[in-house]
Design a protein around this motif. Structure first.
Motif, PDB file in Angstrom:
ATOM      1  N   PRO A 170      -4.469  20.079 -13.045  1.00 50.64           N
ATOM      2  CA  PRO A 170      -4.400  18.859 -13.855  1.00 50.64           C
ATOM      3  C   PRO A 170      -3.320  18.971 -14.917  1.00 50.64           C
ATOM      4  O   PRO A 170      -3.117  20.031 -15.510  1.00 50.64           O
ATOM      5  CB  PRO A 170      -5.799  18.783 -14.489  1.00 50.64           C
ATOM      6  N   PRO A 171      -2.583  17.901 -15.162  1.00 55.96           N
ATOM      7  CA  PRO A 171      -1.514  17.955 -16.169  1.00 55.96           C
ATOM      8  C   PRO A 171      -2.059  18.207 -17.566  1.00 55.96           C
ATOM      9  O   PRO A 171      -3.115  17.682 -17.943  1.00 55.96           O
ATOM     10  CB  PRO A 171      -0.881  16.557 -16.089  1.00 55.96           C
ATOM     11  N   GLY A 172      -1.346  19.001 -18.307  1.00 55.58           N
ATOM     12  CA  GLY A 172      -1.662  19.229 -19.707  1.00 55.58           C
ATOM     13  C   GLY A 172      -0.405  19.005 -20.519  1.00 55.58           C
ATOM     14  O   GLY A 172       0.267  17.989 -20.351  1.00 55.58           O
ATOM     15  N   GLU A 173      -0.082  19.938 -21.377  1.00 55.87           N
ATOM     16  CA  GLU A 173       1.181  19.844 -22.106  1.00 55.87           C
ATOM     17  C   GLU A 173       2.364  19.912 -21.134  1.00 55.87           C
ATOM     18  O   GLU A 173       3.404  19.288 -21.350  1.00 55.87           O
ATOM     19  CB  GLU A 173       1.273  20.972 -23.138  1.00 55.87           C
ATOM     20  N   HIS A 174       2.166  20.669 -20.036  1.00 54.83           N
ATOM     21  CA  HIS A 174       3.195  20.785 -19.010  1.00 54.83           C
ATOM     22  C   HIS A 174       2.657  20.263 -17.677  1.00 54.83           C
ATOM     23  O   HIS A 174       1.450  20.325 -17.408  1.00 54.83           O
ATOM     24  CB  HIS A 174       3.644  22.236 -18.855  1.00 54.83           C
ATOM     25  N   LEU A 175       3.552  19.757 -16.868  1.00 52.81           N
ATOM     26  CA  LEU A 175       3.241  19.307 -15.516  1.00 52.81           C
ATOM     27  C   LEU A 175       3.920  20.261 -14.553  1.00 52.81           C
ATOM     28  O   LEU A 175       5.152  20.399 -14.560  1.00 52.81           O
ATOM     29  CB  LEU A 175       3.772  17.882 -15.317  1.00 52.81           C
ATOM     30  N   ARG A 176       3.122  20.946 -13.733  1.00 52.26           N
ATOM     31  CA  ARG A 176       3.666  21.903 -12.771  1.00 52.26           C
ATOM     32  C   ARG A 176       2.925  21.737 -11.448  1.00 52.26           C
ATOM     33  O   ARG A 176       1.805  22.223 -11.292  1.00 52.26           O
ATOM     34  CB  ARG A 176       3.530  23.334 -13.286  1.00 52.26           C
ATOM     35  N   LEU A 177       3.541  21.052 -10.518  1.00 56.75           N
ATOM     36  CA  LEU A 177       2.950  20.793  -9.210  1.00 56.75           C
ATOM     37  C   LEU A 177       3.866  21.360  -8.132  1.00 56.75           C
ATOM     38  O   LEU A 177       5.089  21.379  -8.291  1.00 56.75           O
ATOM     39  CB  LEU A 177       2.789  19.283  -8.974  1.00 56.75           C
ATOM     40  N   SER A 178       3.278  21.799  -7.026  1.00 57.20           N
ATOM     41  CA  SER A 178       4.093  22.251  -5.901  1.00 57.20           C
ATOM     42  C   SER A 178       3.376  21.971  -4.592  1.00 57.20           C
ATOM     43  O   SER A 178       2.142  21.995  -4.521  1.00 57.20           O
ATOM     44  CB  SER A 178       4.406  23.747  -6.013  1.00 57.20           C
ATOM     45  N   ILE A 179       4.161  21.667  -3.575  1.00 57.29           N
ATOM     46  CA  ILE A 179       3.656  21.399  -2.229  1.00 57.29           C
ATOM     47  C   ILE A 179       4.534  22.154  -1.242  1.00 57.29           C
ATOM     48  O   ILE A 179       5.769  22.069  -1.303  1.00 57.29           O
ATOM     49  CB  ILE A 179       3.660  19.896  -1.907  1.00 57.29           C
ATOM     50  N   ARG A 180       3.902  22.873  -0.350  1.00 57.87           N
ATOM     51  CA  ARG A 180       4.618  23.639   0.675  1.00 57.87           C
ATOM     52  C   ARG A 180       4.108  23.195   2.046  1.00 57.87           C
ATOM     53  O   ARG A 180       2.900  23.223   2.302  1.00 57.87           O
ATOM     54  CB  ARG A 180       4.371  25.127   0.481  1.00 57.87           C
ATOM     55  N   LEU A 181       5.023  22.747   2.890  1.00 57.64           N
ATOM     56  CA  LEU A 181       4.671  22.383   4.259  1.00 57.64           C
ATOM     57  C   LEU A 181       4.967  23.563   5.165  1.00 57.64           C
ATOM     58  O   LEU A 181       6.121  23.987   5.304  1.00 57.64           O
ATOM     59  CB  LEU A 181       5.460  21.154   4.715  1.00 57.64           C
ATOM     60  N   GLN A 182       3.914  24.102   5.782  1.00 56.58           N
ATOM     61  CA  GLN A 182       4.038  25.207   6.728  1.00 56.58           C
ATOM     62  C   GLN A 182       3.945  24.656   8.148  1.00 56.58           C
ATOM     63  O   GLN A 182       2.987  23.967   8.479  1.00 56.58           O
ATOM     64  CB  GLN A 182       2.921  26.234   6.495  1.00 56.58           C
ATOM     65  N   ARG A 183       4.976  24.953   8.955  1.00 55.93           N
ATOM     66  CA  ARG A 183       4.983  24.515  10.342  1.00 55.93           C
ATOM     67  C   ARG A 183       5.187  25.708  11.248  1.00 55.93           C
ATOM     68  O   ARG A 183       5.876  26.665  10.876  1.00 55.93           O
ATOM     69  CB  ARG A 183       6.097  23.491  10.579  1.00 55.93           C
ATOM     70  N   PRO A 184       4.594  25.695  12.434  1.00 56.21           N
ATOM     71  CA  PRO A 184       4.720  26.841  13.342  1.00 56.21           C
ATOM     72  C   PRO A 184       6.176  27.149  13.659  1.00 56.21           C
ATOM     73  O   PRO A 184       6.942  26.276  14.058  1.00 56.21           O
ATOM     74  CB  PRO A 184       3.963  26.370  14.594  1.00 56.21           C
ATOM     75  N   GLY A 185       6.562  28.402  13.447  1.00 59.03           N
ATOM     76  CA  GLY A 185       7.890  28.843  13.809  1.00 59.03           C
ATOM     77  C   GLY A 185       9.017  28.375  12.917  1.00 59.03           C
ATOM     78  O   GLY A 185      10.187  28.536  13.267  1.00 59.03           O
ATOM     79  N   SER A 186       8.697  27.773  11.759  1.00 57.89           N
ATOM     80  CA  SER A 186       9.734  27.259  10.869  1.00 57.89           C
ATOM     81  C   SER A 186       9.512  27.753   9.447  1.00 57.89           C
ATOM     82  O   SER A 186       8.358  27.915   9.017  1.00 57.89           O
ATOM     83  CB  SER A 186       9.729  25.725  10.862  1.00 57.89           C
ATOM     84  N   PRO A 187      10.604  27.976   8.703  1.00 66.45           N
ATOM     85  CA  PRO A 187      10.442  28.285   7.282  1.00 66.45           C
ATOM     86  C   PRO A 187       9.804  27.097   6.576  1.00 66.45           C
ATOM     87  O   PRO A 187       9.929  25.952   7.026  1.00 66.45           O
ATOM     88  CB  PRO A 187      11.880  28.512   6.795  1.00 66.45           C
ATOM     89  N   PRO A 188       9.124  27.312   5.474  1.00 59.46           N
ATOM     90  CA  PRO A 188       8.433  26.210   4.808  1.00 59.46           C
ATOM     91  C   PRO A 188       9.395  25.228   4.149  1.00 59.46           C
ATOM     92  O   PRO A 188      10.492  25.594   3.710  1.00 59.46           O
ATOM     93  CB  PRO A 188       7.571  26.919   3.762  1.00 59.46           C
ATOM     94  N   PHE A 189       8.971  23.984   4.127  1.00 56.94           N
ATOM     95  CA  PHE A 189       9.617  22.951   3.315  1.00 56.94           C
ATOM     96  C   PHE A 189       8.825  22.864   2.016  1.00 56.94           C
ATOM     97  O   PHE A 189       7.594  22.784   2.040  1.00 56.94           O
ATOM     98  CB  PHE A 189       9.593  21.611   4.045  1.00 56.94           C
ATOM     99  N   THR A 190       9.500  22.893   0.871  1.00 57.00           N
ATOM    100  CA  THR A 190       8.790  22.920  -0.402  1.00 57.00           C
ATOM    101  C   THR A 190       9.256  21.786  -1.302  1.00 57.00           C
ATOM    102  O   THR A 190      10.404  21.331  -1.241  1.00 57.00           O
ATOM    103  CB  THR A 190       8.999  24.258  -1.140  1.00 57.00           C
ATOM    104  N   ALA A 191       8.329  21.334  -2.131  1.00 55.98           N
ATOM    105  CA  ALA A 191       8.627  20.332  -3.153  1.00 55.98           C
ATOM    106  C   ALA A 191       7.919  20.747  -4.432  1.00 55.98           C
ATOM    107  O   ALA A 191       6.828  21.328  -4.393  1.00 55.98           O
ATOM    108  CB  ALA A 191       8.160  18.951  -2.708  1.00 55.98           C
ATOM    109  N   ALA A 192       8.554  20.478  -5.547  1.00 54.97           N
ATOM    110  CA  ALA A 192       7.976  20.847  -6.833  1.00 54.97           C
ATOM    111  C   ALA A 192       8.279  19.764  -7.855  1.00 54.97           C
ATOM    112  O   ALA A 192       9.314  19.086  -7.776  1.00 54.97           O
ATOM    113  CB  ALA A 192       8.514  22.194  -7.315  1.00 54.97           C
ATOM    114  N   VAL A 193       7.361  19.608  -8.809  1.00 52.80           N
ATOM    115  CA  VAL A 193       7.535  18.670  -9.910  1.00 52.80           C
ATOM    116  C   VAL A 193       7.270  19.424 -11.199  1.00 52.80           C
ATOM    117  O   VAL A 193       6.200  20.022 -11.367  1.00 52.80           O
ATOM    118  CB  VAL A 193       6.561  17.472  -9.807  1.00 52.80           C
ATOM    119  N   HIS A 194       8.241  19.404 -12.096  1.00 55.12           N
ATOM    120  CA  HIS A 194       8.106  20.083 -13.387  1.00 55.12           C
ATOM    121  C   HIS A 194       8.399  19.085 -14.496  1.00 55.12           C
ATOM    122  O   HIS A 194       9.425  18.391 -14.456  1.00 55.12           O
ATOM    123  CB  HIS A 194       9.080  21.253 -13.500  1.00 55.12           C
ATOM    124  N   GLY A 195       7.524  18.994 -15.479  1.00 53.66           N
ATOM    125  CA  GLY A 195       7.745  18.075 -16.587  1.00 53.66           C
ATOM    126  C   GLY A 195       6.968  18.496 -17.811  1.00 53.66           C
ATOM    127  O   GLY A 195       6.185  19.452 -17.783  1.00 53.66           O
TER     128      GLY A 195
END
Length: 250
Positions: A170-195
């Motif tokens: 949950p957001p507090g003084e800082h916002l730190r979110l991340s999402i990693r998509l794991q797919r078979p045989g592939s490096p992960p795709f990642t997204a992050a939000v920092h605020g």
């Protein structure tokens, strides 16, 4: 003084604004990074702020099926289909507001609490650039981490397979979110939000609106622009399966 939540004086917590940086990193078959800056609203669904149009508007038509009388009613309907009753517990939503008549929310998050204040679940509502929506019901651990099988077409370069690993404290003084998509045989795709949290005052909102004009339009335009660049680099497009947003967007 906070001027948006009705006429009451400021208090800790929502509504709040988070100027933030959003980063997407693709590692294969070509490494590619997308980075842009924007700002997000954190609001209490039972105490939505009174926002100054056209700089900001939070509307039920922009979430779930868009047909419920309120966002809270739409969310409660979705949770009811999954056997969850918050019994009036608080819900915090992190999202873009509609700006100058336009809104695009790649990801809207709802932190759903029990009446005793404990976190019951998180709902991640995903919108793609084809006008489709899908909601994931998540049960994060104490660190805010949850997993979910991918069930919705988002990027034209990724098929609907694999699973997400999400860190959504949950957001507090800082916002730190991340999402990693794991797919078979592939490096992960990642997204992050920092605020970092800012008080939702008129001067702060005006400053952010001037610094990031048409911010939601810029988000959707950037996604399309970078998609075209990847296509021109030879990245193959995956066929889009038919998807219908059901009544409860499950």
């Amino acid at each position: 003084m906070t001027v948006f939540p009705g006429r009451r004086p400021a208090r800790p917590g929502p509504p709040a604004l988070y100027p933030c940086t959003i980063i997407h990193v693709r590692r294969a078959p070509q490494r590619y990074t997308l980075r842009h800056r924007t700002y997000l609203w954190l609001v209490d669904l039972d105490d939505l702020p009174v926002l100054p149009r056209p700089l900001a508007r939070i509307s039920a038509r922009d979430h779930f099926t868009g047909r419920a009388p309120s966002i809270r009613a739409a969310l409660d309907g979705f949770l009811d289909e999954h056997g969850i009753d918050l019994r009036g517990g608080r819900v915090l939503m992190l999202a873009h507001a509609r700006i100058l008549g336009h809104v695009f929310n790649p990801l809207t998050l709802y932190w759903c609490y029990r009446p005793d204040g404990g976190l019951r679940c998180v709902v991640a509502e995903v919108h793609n650039t084809y006008g489709e929506r899908h909601a994931y019901l998540l049960h994060p651990d104490t660190a805010g981490t949850a997993t979910a099988a991918k069930a919705f077409y988002v990027s034209p370069f990724n098929p609907v397979d694999g699973h997400y690993e999400m860190r959504l404290p949950p957001p507090g003084e800082h916002l730190r979110l991340s999402i990693r998509l794991q797919r078979p045989g592939s490096p992960p795709f990642t997204a992050a939000v920092h605020g970092r949290r800012r008080e939702a005052t008129a001067p702060v909102l005006l400053g952010l609106a001037l610094r990031h004009p048409w911010s939601t339009l810029r988000v959707s335009a950037a996604i399309r622009f970078h998609g075209i660049r990847l296509f021109l680099r030879g990245l193959p497009v995956q066929p889009r399966p038919g998807h219908r947003t059901p009544e409860s967007a499950s």
